[in-house]
Design a protein around this motif. Structure first.
Motif, PDB file in Angstrom:
ATOM      1  N   TRP A 119      -4.171  12.967  -0.550  1.00  0.00           N
ATOM      2  CA  TRP A 119      -4.080  12.961   0.911  1.00  0.00           C
ATOM      3  C   TRP A 119      -4.029  11.572   1.534  1.00  0.00           C
ATOM      4  CZ3 TRP A 119      -8.478  17.075   0.911  1.00  0.00           C
ATOM      5  CH2 TRP A 119      -7.925  18.331   0.641  1.00  0.00           C
ATOM      6  N   ASP A 120      -4.354  10.544   0.819  1.00  0.00           N
ATOM      7  CA  ASP A 120      -4.308   9.193   1.384  1.00  0.00           C
ATOM      8  C   ASP A 120      -3.052   8.483   0.887  1.00  0.00           C
ATOM      9  OD1 ASP A 120      -4.869   6.227   1.678  1.00  0.00           O
ATOM     10  OD2 ASP A 120      -6.662   7.067   2.625  1.00  0.00           O
ATOM     11  N   ARG A 121      -2.149   8.198   1.796  1.00  0.00           N
ATOM     12  CA  ARG A 121      -0.856   7.625   1.412  1.00  0.00           C
ATOM     13  C   ARG A 121      -1.005   6.213   0.857  1.00  0.00           C
ATOM     14  NH1 ARG A 121       3.472  10.416   2.897  1.00  0.00           N
ATOM     15  NH2 ARG A 121       4.772   8.562   2.650  1.00  0.00           N
ATOM     16  N   GLN A 122      -2.052   5.534   1.207  1.00  0.00           N
ATOM     17  CA  GLN A 122      -2.249   4.181   0.687  1.00  0.00           C
ATOM     18  C   GLN A 122      -2.553   4.181  -0.810  1.00  0.00           C
ATOM     19  OE1 GLN A 122      -4.772   1.590   2.985  1.00  0.00           O
ATOM     20  NE2 GLN A 122      -4.271   2.609   4.921  1.00  0.00           N
ATOM     21  N   ALA A 156     -10.455   5.006   0.886  1.00  0.00           N
ATOM     22  CA  ALA A 156      -9.672   6.244   0.967  1.00  0.00           C
ATOM     23  C   ALA A 156     -10.590   7.453   1.101  1.00  0.00           C
ATOM     24  CB  ALA A 156      -8.790   6.374  -0.281  1.00  0.00           C
ATOM     25  N   LEU A 157     -11.707   7.450   0.370  1.00  0.00           N
ATOM     26  CA  LEU A 157     -12.651   8.566   0.467  1.00  0.00           C
ATOM     27  C   LEU A 157     -13.245   8.641   1.872  1.00  0.00           C
ATOM     28  CD1 LEU A 157     -14.500   8.315  -2.972  1.00  0.00           C
ATOM     29  CD2 LEU A 157     -12.951  10.127  -2.220  1.00  0.00           C
ATOM     30  N   ARG A 158     -13.520   7.499   2.467  1.00  0.00           N
ATOM     31  CA  ARG A 158     -14.042   7.502   3.842  1.00  0.00           C
ATOM     32  C   ARG A 158     -13.011   8.064   4.808  1.00  0.00           C
ATOM     33  NH1 ARG A 158     -15.797   2.009   2.511  1.00  0.00           N
ATOM     34  NH2 ARG A 158     -18.016   2.024   1.973  1.00  0.00           N
ATOM     35  N   ARG A 159     -11.749   7.681   4.618  1.00  0.00           N
ATOM     36  CA  ARG A 159     -10.707   8.191   5.510  1.00  0.00           C
ATOM     37  C   ARG A 159     -10.514   9.692   5.334  1.00  0.00           C
ATOM     38  NH1 ARG A 159      -8.286   3.061   4.259  1.00  0.00           N
ATOM     39  NH2 ARG A 159      -7.245   3.966   2.440  1.00  0.00           N
ATOM     40  N   VAL A 160     -10.510  10.144   4.080  1.00  0.00           N
ATOM     41  CA  VAL A 160     -10.328  11.574   3.814  1.00  0.00           C
ATOM     42  C   VAL A 160     -11.480  12.384   4.383  1.00  0.00           C
ATOM     43  CG1 VAL A 160     -10.265  13.298   1.986  1.00  0.00           C
ATOM     44  CG2 VAL A 160      -8.874  11.233   1.793  1.00  0.00           C
ATOM     45  N   LEU A 161     -12.696  11.846   4.271  1.00  0.00           N
ATOM     46  CA  LEU A 161     -13.870  12.549   4.778  1.00  0.00           C
ATOM     47  C   LEU A 161     -14.078  12.338   6.268  1.00  0.00           C
ATOM     48  CD1 LEU A 161     -16.374  11.804   1.865  1.00  0.00           C
ATOM     49  CD2 LEU A 161     -15.121  13.928   2.297  1.00  0.00           C
ATOM     50  N   GLY A 162     -13.260  11.468   6.871  1.00  0.00           N
ATOM     51  CA  GLY A 162     -13.378  11.228   8.293  1.00  0.00           C
ATOM     52  C   GLY A 162     -14.593  10.432   8.686  1.00  0.00           C
TER      53      GLY A 162
END
Length: 321
Positions: free
Chosen positions: A69-72, A309-315
């Motif tokens: 889910w994280d494009r980076q 990335a985990l922070r972004r995915v988890l919001g």
């Protein structure tokens, strides 16, 4: 298929033995002794392994979600890592659920078919894991030692080919061994001094010694272990030589997965080719239960890109320091 093969072999063997006025009991299920000790110790092992299993699924599942889910993270390195984490989830699931059920069970039995299915998937996924480790080592070798050629070599198409080769090759390495062993006649006893169906404890249970089949199986296992191990070791040496020429710590960070995970993991797998039961039991427990838990710990807690990335995915957002 295994039931049909085994039934056919058993019936033919029974007919032959019957003509010799000999009565033999053929094995239709096995007993996995698992972990020895009193009930209190069994309960401790059950709780510990269950926690490790759930943490392994959670950690590797988080990596898979982050990469998807994280494009980076849509780069070759994380593509391999995402597939590797997905593989680890299936790898531990081939043995641990049955292991937990056996700990609570009084009979600790596994069917003939179930034993060989576990054997096949456990070894196939383990072999695919070795291939992925080799590909990941090759990817880091190119990134560190051949940085100018890296974009032109590690294209999206080439990465997809490598991923497919790892998965397919892992599942094509062991059918011959499985068929050969499943066609043997097991006269008993049916007790396997292990917590998984392993060829080492299985061969002593056959009616007649089969050195040729043993040689084939151990040769295949040795190739699947030593081949990736030597490849990774060569990449490891070249990467270290390049890293120690870099004054910053960036290069050293890129080799963390080799230093902490790949070499110890494959070193443990080398003991599979030996027949010391205590060593094999302990080593199998380490790389089938403990090592998969280390994967998310290494990549998520020590890798800044993965943590972000985990922070972004988890919001959760990202704190800028």
């Amino acid at each position: 298929m295994f039931i049909t093969i085994h039934s056919l072999i058993a019936s033919v063997s029974l007919t032959a033995l019957g003509s010799q006025n000999t009565t033999t009991h053929f094995v239709t299920e096995f007993v996995l002794l698992g972990f020895p000790g009193p009930r209190e110790m069994q309960n401790f092992f059950f709780s510990l392994i269950l926690v490790v299993y759930l943490l392994t699924l959670l950690g590797n599942g988080a990596i898979v979600c982050a990469v998807k889910w994280d494009r980076q993270l849509h780069t070759p390195m994380y593509l391999f890592l995402g597939n590797f984490a997905f593989l680890e989830m299936w790898y531990v699931s081939t043995t641990i659920p049955n292991m937990l059920a056996n700990i609570l069970s009084d009979t600790k039995t596994i069917s003939f078919t179930g034993c060989f299915l576990q054997f096949y998937f456990f070894f196939s996924l383990g072999t695919a894991e070795c291939f992925f480790l080799s590909v990941m080592a090759y990817d880091r070798y190119l990134a560190i030692c051949r940085p100018l050629h890296y974009p032109s070599i590690m294209t999206g198409k080439f990465c997809l080919i490598l991923v497919c080769v790892c998965w397919v090759s892992g599942f094509l390495c062991h059918p011959v061994s499985i068929v050969l062993i499943s066609q043997l006649s097991f006269c008993g006893p049916n007790i396997i001094d292990h917590f998984v169906c392993d060829p080492g404890p299985l061969f002593p249970l056959v009616c007649i010694p089969v050195p040729s089949t043993e040689l084939i199986c151990y040769t295949v296992t040795s190739i699947n272990i030593f081949g990736p191990f030597l490849f990774i070791l060569g990449s490891y040496i070249l990467v270290l030589r390049a890293v120690f020429r870099v004054p910053s710590g960036a290069g050293r960070t890129n080799t963390l997965f080799i230093q902490i995970f790949i070499i110890p993991h494959l070193s443990l797998r080398l003991f599979e080719i030996f027949k010391q039961c205590d060593i094999v039991f302990f080593v199998t427990l380490v790389y089938s239960v403990v090592t998969p838990l280390l994967n998310p710990l290494i990549y998520s807690l020590r890798n800044k890109d993965m943590k972000d990335a985990l922070r972004r995915v988890l919001g959760l957002g990202i704190n800028q320091n």
